[in-house]
Design a protein around this motif. Structure first.
Motif, PDB file in Angstrom:
ATOM      1  N   PRO A 215       0.760  -1.108  -0.167  1.00 48.94           N
ATOM      2  CA  PRO A 215      -0.040  -0.091   0.022  1.00 48.94           C
ATOM      3  C   PRO A 215       0.710   1.285   0.048  1.00 48.94           C
ATOM      4  O   PRO A 215       0.488   2.380  -0.642  1.00 48.94           O
ATOM      5  CB  PRO A 215      -0.975  -0.113   1.122  1.00 48.94           C
ATOM      6  CG  PRO A 215      -1.019  -1.550   1.636  1.00 48.94           C
ATOM      7  CD  PRO A 215       0.357  -2.033   1.142  1.00 48.94           C
ATOM      8  N   ALA A 216       2.048   1.065   0.713  1.00 42.77           N
ATOM      9  CA  ALA A 216       2.847   2.574   0.651  1.00 42.77           C
ATOM     10  C   ALA A 216       3.500   2.931  -0.580  1.00 42.77           C
ATOM     11  O   ALA A 216       3.800   3.969  -0.924  1.00 42.77           O
ATOM     12  CB  ALA A 216       4.081   2.217   1.689  1.00 42.77           C
ATOM     13  N   LEU A 217       3.354   1.805  -1.543  1.00 41.07           N
ATOM     14  CA  LEU A 217       3.977   1.960  -2.611  1.00 41.07           C
ATOM     15  C   LEU A 217       2.985   2.375  -3.932  1.00 41.07           C
ATOM     16  O   LEU A 217       3.128   3.090  -4.958  1.00 41.07           O
ATOM     17  CB  LEU A 217       4.714   0.774  -3.172  1.00 41.07           C
ATOM     18  CG  LEU A 217       5.620   0.767  -4.369  1.00 41.07           C
ATOM     19  CD1 LEU A 217       6.670   1.692  -4.281  1.00 41.07           C
ATOM     20  CD2 LEU A 217       6.090  -0.640  -4.969  1.00 41.07           C
ATOM     21  N   VAL A 218       1.517   1.984  -3.657  1.00 40.60           N
ATOM     22  CA  VAL A 218       0.530   2.166  -4.550  1.00 40.60           C
ATOM     23  C   VAL A 218      -0.226   3.197  -4.466  1.00 40.60           C
ATOM     24  O   VAL A 218      -0.950   3.830  -5.332  1.00 40.60           O
ATOM     25  CB  VAL A 218      -0.347   0.958  -4.930  1.00 40.60           C
ATOM     26  CG1 VAL A 218       0.693  -0.392  -5.407  1.00 40.60           C
ATOM     27  CG2 VAL A 218      -0.705   0.334  -3.755  1.00 40.60           C
ATOM     28  N   LEU A 219      -0.458   3.701  -3.146  1.00 37.60           N
ATOM     29  CA  LEU A 219      -1.521   4.750  -2.751  1.00 37.60           C
ATOM     30  C   LEU A 219      -1.014   5.851  -3.243  1.00 37.60           C
ATOM     31  O   LEU A 219       0.072   6.195  -3.402  1.00 37.60           O
ATOM     32  CB  LEU A 219      -1.610   4.751  -1.136  1.00 37.60           C
ATOM     33  CG  LEU A 219      -2.479   3.442  -0.585  1.00 37.60           C
ATOM     34  CD1 LEU A 219      -2.380   3.474   0.873  1.00 37.60           C
ATOM     35  CD2 LEU A 219      -3.882   3.377  -1.150  1.00 37.60           C
TER      36      LEU A 219
ATOM     37  N   PRO B  86      -2.967   9.282   5.745  1.00 38.51           N
ATOM     38  CA  PRO B  86      -3.557   8.797   7.061  1.00 38.51           C
ATOM     39  C   PRO B  86      -2.891   7.478   7.105  1.00 38.51           C
ATOM     40  O   PRO B  86      -2.680   6.907   8.358  1.00 38.51           O
ATOM     41  CB  PRO B  86      -5.124   8.755   6.922  1.00 38.51           C
ATOM     42  CG  PRO B  86      -5.146   8.694   5.258  1.00 38.51           C
ATOM     43  CD  PRO B  86      -3.956   9.677   4.893  1.00 38.51           C
ATOM     44  N   PHE B  87      -2.322   6.670   6.198  1.00 39.13           N
ATOM     45  CA  PHE B  87      -1.738   5.418   6.018  1.00 39.13           C
ATOM     46  C   PHE B  87      -0.555   5.650   6.877  1.00 39.13           C
ATOM     47  O   PHE B  87      -0.164   4.731   7.749  1.00 39.13           O
ATOM     48  CB  PHE B  87      -1.505   4.935   4.738  1.00 39.13           C
ATOM     49  CG  PHE B  87      -0.806   3.564   4.460  1.00 39.13           C
ATOM     50  CD1 PHE B  87      -1.313   2.389   4.742  1.00 39.13           C
ATOM     51  CD2 PHE B  87       0.546   3.715   4.336  1.00 39.13           C
ATOM     52  CE1 PHE B  87      -0.662   1.266   4.703  1.00 39.13           C
ATOM     53  CE2 PHE B  87       1.361   2.411   4.081  1.00 39.13           C
ATOM     54  CZ  PHE B  87       0.695   1.330   4.540  1.00 39.13           C
TER      55      PHE B  87
ATOM     56  N   VAL C  69       9.349   2.952   2.567  1.00 36.28           N
ATOM     57  CA  VAL C  69       8.796   2.884   1.282  1.00 36.28           C
ATOM     58  C   VAL C  69       7.729   4.127   1.056  1.00 36.28           C
ATOM     59  O   VAL C  69       8.007   4.582  -0.057  1.00 36.28           O
ATOM     60  CB  VAL C  69       7.892   1.596   1.108  1.00 36.28           C
ATOM     61  CG1 VAL C  69       7.323   1.586  -0.227  1.00 36.28           C
ATOM     62  CG2 VAL C  69       8.889   0.368   1.172  1.00 36.28           C
ATOM     63  N   ALA C  70       7.047   4.731   2.016  1.00 38.26           N
ATOM     64  CA  ALA C  70       6.305   5.734   2.156  1.00 38.26           C
ATOM     65  C   ALA C  70       7.141   6.977   1.568  1.00 38.26           C
ATOM     66  O   ALA C  70       6.792   7.894   0.850  1.00 38.26           O
ATOM     67  CB  ALA C  70       5.338   6.142   3.053  1.00 38.26           C
TER      68      ALA C  70
ATOM     69  N   ALA D  56       6.407  12.013  -5.799  1.00 35.27           N
ATOM     70  CA  ALA D  56       5.348  12.635  -5.786  1.00 35.27           C
ATOM     71  C   ALA D  56       5.251  13.996  -4.815  1.00 35.27           C
ATOM     72  O   ALA D  56       4.601  15.072  -5.541  1.00 35.27           O
ATOM     73  CB  ALA D  56       4.142  11.611  -5.415  1.00 35.27           C
ATOM     74  N   ASP D  57       5.701  13.742  -3.736  1.00 38.95           N
ATOM     75  CA  ASP D  57       5.753  15.218  -3.254  1.00 38.95           C
ATOM     76  C   ASP D  57       6.817  15.358  -2.220  1.00 38.95           C
ATOM     77  O   ASP D  57       6.861  15.030  -1.026  1.00 38.95           O
ATOM     78  CB  ASP D  57       4.316  15.289  -2.210  1.00 38.95           C
ATOM     79  CG  ASP D  57       4.055  16.583  -1.515  1.00 38.95           C
ATOM     80  OD1 ASP D  57       5.020  17.262  -1.459  1.00 38.95           O
ATOM     81  OD2 ASP D  57       3.006  16.892  -1.181  1.00 38.95           O
TER      82      ASP D  57
END
Length: 518
Positions: free
Chosen positions: A356-360, A367-368, A424-425, A432-433
């Motif tokens: 999820p940290a890679l695809v969200l 929030p994740f 990973v996030a 992205a940011d």
């Protein structure tokens, strides 16, 4: 009867003295004072403590007493519980529990005395806090300082909170299933439940004091609503105001009889946890509570850890790798492996969060990552005190490097674990940011440093855990201001704020090192 009262008085005073001598008391008090001075803004900066419909409420004794009490109760209701917790566990570890349980004063009288000691302790903290607010009044206030106004407001707002917090701490120590870190987390949700009453009261057309609101925030809003119209907007703490609007002045005595009666009823209801603790107290009986095994069967998360125990084998290679890596890096790796092996649920979460940290998307990632940070913070809160809790601090200090190297490897282990949960996030956000990625990295670094510093200087994991949970709550609910966005949850963090948090982290970790060398 007189002998019992004398025994309770003696034990209560002893409890209060023991707690007041702890460094964690000083750390928490400094945090509360710093927070209160930050919240009682200087009107010259365009901010105020209380704003109603855009108009500033003058800093009279009644206004400052109401505002400061409302802010203090939020902090002390959480920090006070963590400061009071753990005395029974200390008795179990030291062996004093067996002596207390075998004595004639080891039953209900002992529980009542511990509760009285907790009440005295929190009352002393409240008194010290009030003294700092009086000093703030002398600098920023409008009108004379009226001590009786402060005393009345603090008694009505903070009194029931003190009784309830001390009662919960006594109950959670008296009943084996509520002992330990998992009980601490459960109380945090009790505290959040109290805070959840605030928006409902603030948005109501006819605010009223709620007897079950032990923190007293609903009573503060009701007291304000009795004198000014709050329907069009009420802001409490770091509030913007329109300097062109006429300032409002509260009367000297703001408490009406119905609201004061509701607070007295809240004080009576606050005794319920103490009454529950009396029959549930284990009296240090070996068949009801043990220092080690008792903790292991206390919480649902511990049960989950037991179910997931096979996952602990996944970190076996880390132990072998740690043995081959020389120096402090290998030792830190061993601490990481030990932490994960002791908490298999952390291994399961680590496996679950990577994809999820890679695809969200960026917004969903916020929030994740906050959930990951919350779990990580709780996981590492006792890492720097683990050796002391297990009575192995002396053994660790005797090996090459001693206590100083142990401090640094535990800090590195906390940081590595944080990056395992959020790395990973961070990489995803870096593309992205980048600003959020920097805020998340700096925030994790600062929190790891604060955890090590607080654990090393206070000797208990609860100092950091209480401040961490409170800071997390504030960070989630304060949607403006870069300083409050420590891990980039709202996207308000700036380069300056991220670097400032990283700088504070550097100071904290160096401070812990200096403390080691004293």
């Amino acid at each position: 009867m007189n002998a019992s009262l004398h025994t309770i008085r003696t034990l209560a005073l002893l409890e209060a003295r023991v707690r007041l001598r702890r460094l964690s008391t000083l750390v928490t008090l400094l945090a509360v004072v710093a927070l209160s001075w930050m919240m009682i803004s200087d009107p010259a900066d365009g901010l105020t403590l209380i704003a109603v419909s855009g108009a500033r409420v003058l800093y009279t004794s009644s206004a400052l007493a109401l505002g400061s009490a409302a802010l203090a109760t939020l902090v002390l209701a959480l920090a006070g519980f963590f400061l009071l917790r753990g005395r029974v566990a200390e008795d179990l570890r030291s062996g004093a529990g067996s002596v207390i349980g075998a004595s004639g004063n080891g039953g209900a009288l002992f529980v009542v005395a511990r509760w009285c000691g907790g009440v005295l302790y929190l009352t002393a903290l409240t008194g010290a806090f009030m003294a700092t607010v009086l000093l703030c009044h002398a600098i920023r206030g409008d009108g004379p300082i009226e001590p009786l106004v402060y005393l009345q407001t603090y008694a009505l707002v903070l009194g029931p909170m003190i009784l309830f917090t001390a009662g919960c701490a006594t109950l959670f120590d008296a009943w084996a299933p509520l002992m330990g870190k998992k009980g601490d987390v459960l109380y945090f949700f009790v505290w959040v439940g109290q805070m959840a009453l605030l928006p409902a009261v603030a948005e109501g057309l006819h605010p009223a004091a709620i007897p079950a609101d032990f923190t007293g925030t609903s009573a503060v809003i009701a007291a304000l609503a009795a004198h000014v119209d709050v329907k069009d907007g009420l802001m409490l703490g770091i509030a913007n105001y329109d300097p062109h609007k006429a300032a409002l002045t509260l009367p000297t005595w703001v408490w009406t009889t119905p609201i004061a009666g509701a607070r007295c009823l809240a004080a009576l209801l606050a005794l319920i946890p103490l009454l529950l603790a009396l029959p549930l107290f284990h009296r240090f009986s070996p068949d009801r509570v043990k220092p080690g095994k008792g903790r292991a069967r206390r919480s649902p998360l511990a049960v989950v850890d037991g179910w997931l125990r096979p996952l602990a084998r996944l970190v076996d290679p880390l132990f072998g790798l740690a043995a081959r890596v020389p120096g402090i890096a290998g030792q830190a790796l061993a601490d990481v492996a030990l932490t994960l092996a002791a908490s298999p649920s952390a291994i399961a979460l680590l496996l679950a969060v990577q994809v999820p940290a890679l695809v969200l998307g960026v917004e969903a990632l916020a929030p994740f990552t906050l959930v990951c940070v919350a779990y990580w913070g709780i996981l590492v809160s006792d890492l720097s005190t683990r050796d002391g809790d297990a009575a192995l601090a002396g053994m660790g200090a005797a090996v090459p490097g001693g206590a100083a190297r142990r401090y640094w490897r535990q800090f590195l282990a906390s940081l590595v674990l944080g990056l395992m949960f959020t790395g990973v996030a961070v990489l995803h956000l870096a593309v992205a940011d980048p600003l959020r990625a920097g805020a998340l990295f700096c925030g994790v670094f600062a929190l790891a440093a604060f955890a090590s510093f607080a654990g090393r200087t206070s000797g208990t994991s609860r100092t950091f855990l209480a401040l961490f949970l409170f800071g997390l709550y504030v960070s989630v609910n304060v949607s403006r201001g870069a300083w409050a966005d420590i891990v980039g949850f709202h996207g308000n963090a700036t380069i300056a704020s991220s670097l400032a948090w990283a700088g504070l982290g550097v100071l904290a970790v160096l401070g812990g090192h200096v403390w080691n060398r004293r």
